[in-house]
Design a protein around this motif. Structure first.
Motif, mmCIF file in Angstrom:
data_model
loop_
_atom_site.group_PDB
_atom_site.id
_atom_site.type_symbol
_atom_site.label_atom_id
_atom_site.label_comp_id
_atom_site.label_asym_id
_atom_site.label_seq_id
_atom_site.Cartn_x
_atom_site.Cartn_y
_atom_site.Cartn_z
ATOM 1 N N VAL A 191 0.880 -1.167 0.000
ATOM 2 C CA VAL A 191 0.000 0.000 0.000
ATOM 3 C C VAL A 191 0.919 1.218 0.000
ATOM 4 C CG1 VAL A 191 -1.756 1.297 1.257
ATOM 5 C CG2 VAL A 191 -1.805 -1.198 1.281
ATOM 6 N N ILE A 192 0.725 2.077 -0.990
ATOM 7 C CA ILE A 192 1.548 3.281 -1.108
ATOM 8 C C ILE A 192 0.647 4.490 -0.902
ATOM 9 C CG2 ILE A 192 2.986 4.660 -2.643
ATOM 10 C CD1 ILE A 192 3.711 2.089 -4.097
ATOM 11 N N GLN A 193 1.106 5.411 -0.060
ATOM 12 C CA GLN A 193 0.353 6.640 0.171
ATOM 13 C C GLN A 193 1.251 7.838 -0.094
ATOM 14 O OE1 GLN A 193 -2.064 7.207 3.805
ATOM 15 N NE2 GLN A 193 -0.886 9.089 4.065
ATOM 16 N N TYR A 194 0.785 8.717 -0.952
ATOM 17 C CA TYR A 194 1.467 9.973 -1.219
ATOM 18 C C TYR A 194 0.559 11.078 -0.717
ATOM 19 C CZ TYR A 194 3.439 13.965 -3.650
ATOM 20 O OH TYR A 194 4.004 15.189 -3.931
ATOM 21 N N ALA A 195 1.119 12.011 0.050
ATOM 22 C CA ALA A 195 0.329 13.133 0.555
ATOM 23 C C ALA A 195 1.112 14.425 0.385
ATOM 24 C CB ALA A 195 -0.012 12.923 2.023
ATOM 25 N N ALA A 196 0.396 15.480 0.001
ATOM 26 C CA ALA A 196 0.983 16.812 -0.120
ATOM 27 C C ALA A 196 0.011 17.799 0.524
ATOM 28 C CB ALA A 196 1.221 17.173 -1.577
ATOM 29 N N ASP A 197 0.533 18.620 1.432
ATOM 30 C CA ASP A 197 -0.312 19.552 2.179
ATOM 31 C C ASP A 197 0.367 20.895 2.359
ATOM 32 O OD1 ASP A 197 -2.744 18.080 3.211
ATOM 33 O OD2 ASP A 197 -1.154 16.723 3.866
ATOM 34 N N THR A 198 -0.459 21.913 2.346
ATOM 35 C CA THR A 198 -0.091 23.256 2.759
ATOM 36 C C THR A 198 -1.384 23.919 3.234
ATOM 37 O OG1 THR A 198 1.165 25.235 2.154
ATOM 38 C CG2 THR A 198 -0.317 24.376 0.496
ATOM 39 N N ARG A 199 -1.349 25.164 3.601
ATOM 40 C CA ARG A 199 -2.557 25.802 4.129
ATOM 41 C C ARG A 199 -3.745 25.713 3.180
ATOM 42 N NH1 ARG A 199 -0.163 31.367 5.544
ATOM 43 N NH2 ARG A 199 1.888 30.457 5.579
ATOM 44 N N GLY A 200 -3.528 25.939 1.913
ATOM 45 C CA GLY A 200 -4.643 25.963 0.968
ATOM 46 C C GLY A 200 -4.679 24.797 0.000
ATOM 47 N N TYR A 201 -3.920 23.769 0.250
ATOM 48 C CA TYR A 201 -3.822 22.671 -0.708
ATOM 49 C C TYR A 201 -3.746 21.339 0.031
ATOM 50 C CZ TYR A 201 -1.922 19.848 -4.550
ATOM 51 O OH TYR A 201 -1.707 18.891 -5.507
ATOM 52 N N HIS A 202 -4.455 20.361 -0.484
ATOM 53 C CA HIS A 202 -4.396 19.013 0.084
ATOM 54 C C HIS A 202 -4.558 18.000 -1.042
ATOM 55 C CE1 HIS A 202 -5.104 15.572 2.685
ATOM 56 N NE2 HIS A 202 -6.175 15.307 1.962
ATOM 57 N N LEU A 203 -3.646 17.049 -1.088
ATOM 58 C CA LEU A 203 -3.716 15.961 -2.050
ATOM 59 C C LEU A 203 -3.272 14.688 -1.346
ATOM 60 C CD1 LEU A 203 -3.963 14.795 -4.960
ATOM 61 C CD2 LEU A 203 -1.560 15.423 -5.266
ATOM 62 N N LYS A 204 -4.084 13.651 -1.472
ATOM 63 C CA LYS A 204 -3.729 12.367 -0.882
ATOM 64 C C LYS A 204 -4.083 11.285 -1.895
ATOM 65 C CE LYS A 204 -4.489 9.799 3.412
ATOM 66 N NZ LYS A 204 -5.283 9.840 4.648
ATOM 67 N N ILE A 205 -3.095 10.454 -2.201
ATOM 68 C CA ILE A 205 -3.292 9.376 -3.166
ATOM 69 C C ILE A 205 -2.855 8.077 -2.506
ATOM 70 C CG2 ILE A 205 -2.706 8.489 -5.454
ATOM 71 C CD1 ILE A 205 -1.840 11.422 -6.133
ATOM 72 N N ILE A 206 -3.741 7.106 -2.498
ATOM 73 C CA ILE A 206 -3.430 5.798 -1.931
ATOM 74 C C ILE A 206 -3.515 4.775 -3.058
ATOM 75 C CG2 ILE A 206 -4.093 4.029 -0.261
ATOM 76 C CD1 ILE A 206 -5.325 6.321 1.412
ATOM 77 N N ILE A 207 -2.429 4.051 -3.253
ATOM 78 C CA ILE A 207 -2.342 3.031 -4.305
ATOM 79 C C ILE A 207 -2.424 1.657 -3.656
ATOM 80 C CG2 ILE A 207 -0.918 2.064 -6.155
ATOM 81 C CD1 ILE A 207 -1.511 4.950 -6.761
ATOM 82 N N THR A 208 -3.388 0.867 -4.108
ATOM 83 C CA THR A 208 -3.554 -0.501 -3.621
ATOM 84 C C THR A 208 -4.014 -1.374 -4.770
ATOM 85 O OG1 THR A 208 -4.314 0.376 -1.505
ATOM 86 C CG2 THR A 208 -4.652 -1.949 -1.867
ATOM 87 N N ASN A 209 -3.217 -2.358 -5.124
ATOM 88 C CA ASN A 209 -3.608 -3.386 -6.091
ATOM 89 C C ASN A 209 -4.294 -2.839 -7.340
ATOM 90 O OD1 ASN A 209 -3.767 -5.939 -7.100
ATOM 91 N ND2 ASN A 209 -5.508 -6.551 -5.877
ATOM 92 N N GLN A 210 -3.585 -2.015 -8.071
ATOM 93 C CA GLN A 210 -3.994 -1.426 -9.350
ATOM 94 C C GLN A 210 -5.219 -0.514 -9.226
ATOM 95 O OE1 GLN A 210 -3.499 -4.201 -12.543
ATOM 96 N NE2 GLN A 210 -3.717 -2.637 -14.103
ATOM 97 N N THR A 211 -5.391 0.059 -8.031
ATOM 98 C CA THR A 211 -6.452 1.028 -7.782
ATOM 99 C C THR A 211 -5.850 2.223 -7.055
ATOM 100 O OG1 THR A 211 -8.070 -0.751 -7.566
ATOM 101 C CG2 THR A 211 -8.695 1.371 -6.668
#
Length: 145
Positions: free
Chosen positions: A29-49
């Motif tokens: 399970v891979i999780q990429y997260a990027a955050d700042t005051r006005g920005y949020h991105l979270k991507i979780i990769i699991t078994n081709q999803t």
């Protein structure tokens, strides 16, 4: 006959190694997260999803997408190149996040009942050792915009 046997054995071993790498990412399970005051991105990769959430607002629901075979192959290759034990030691190439020049990002991997986490780095400027993988992960979010 020996030559043909050696070629066959070499091809078989190469295919087995490729399948082993594929299974490695299928079991991670891979999780990429990027955050700042006005920005949020979270991507979780699991078994081709990929599960992608952008923004903190309740209206911003996480979106789940199936990763194409071509993108999955790039992710598998990028994942295979990483030495997970060294992930916390990778050096960030820039420090723009310290003055709001970039969102603070990190990469987390859960593999074989162990957790691995990078130090924070600038979104868009990952350490060289994980650049291929992170770039592909972030590109998945851009397809949902």
């Amino acid at each position: 006959m020996k030559t043909i046997s050696m070629i066959f054995l070499t091809l078989f071993m190469a295919k087995s190694c490729d399948n082993a790498t594929q299974n490695d990412l299928n079991n991670a399970v891979i999780q990429y997260a990027a955050d700042t005051r006005g920005y949020h991105l979270k991507i979780i990769i699991t078994n081709q999803t990929a599960t992608i959430s952008q923004g903190r607002s309740p209206e911003n629901k996480a979106e789940q997408i199936k990763i194409s075979d071509a993108d999955w192959k790039v992710l598998v290759n990028g994942f295979a190149e990483i030495k997970l034990e060294e992930l916390p030691n990778f050096k960030d190439p820039s420090q723009k996040r310290f003055y709001d020049g970039a969102a603070a990002a990190n990469l987390k991997v859960r593999y074989q009942d162990k957790n691995y986490e990078s130090k924070d780095f600038d979104h868009g400027y990952p350490p060289a050792e994980i650049e291929k993988l992170v770039t592909k992960i972030v590109s998945l979010a851009k397809t949902t915009e």
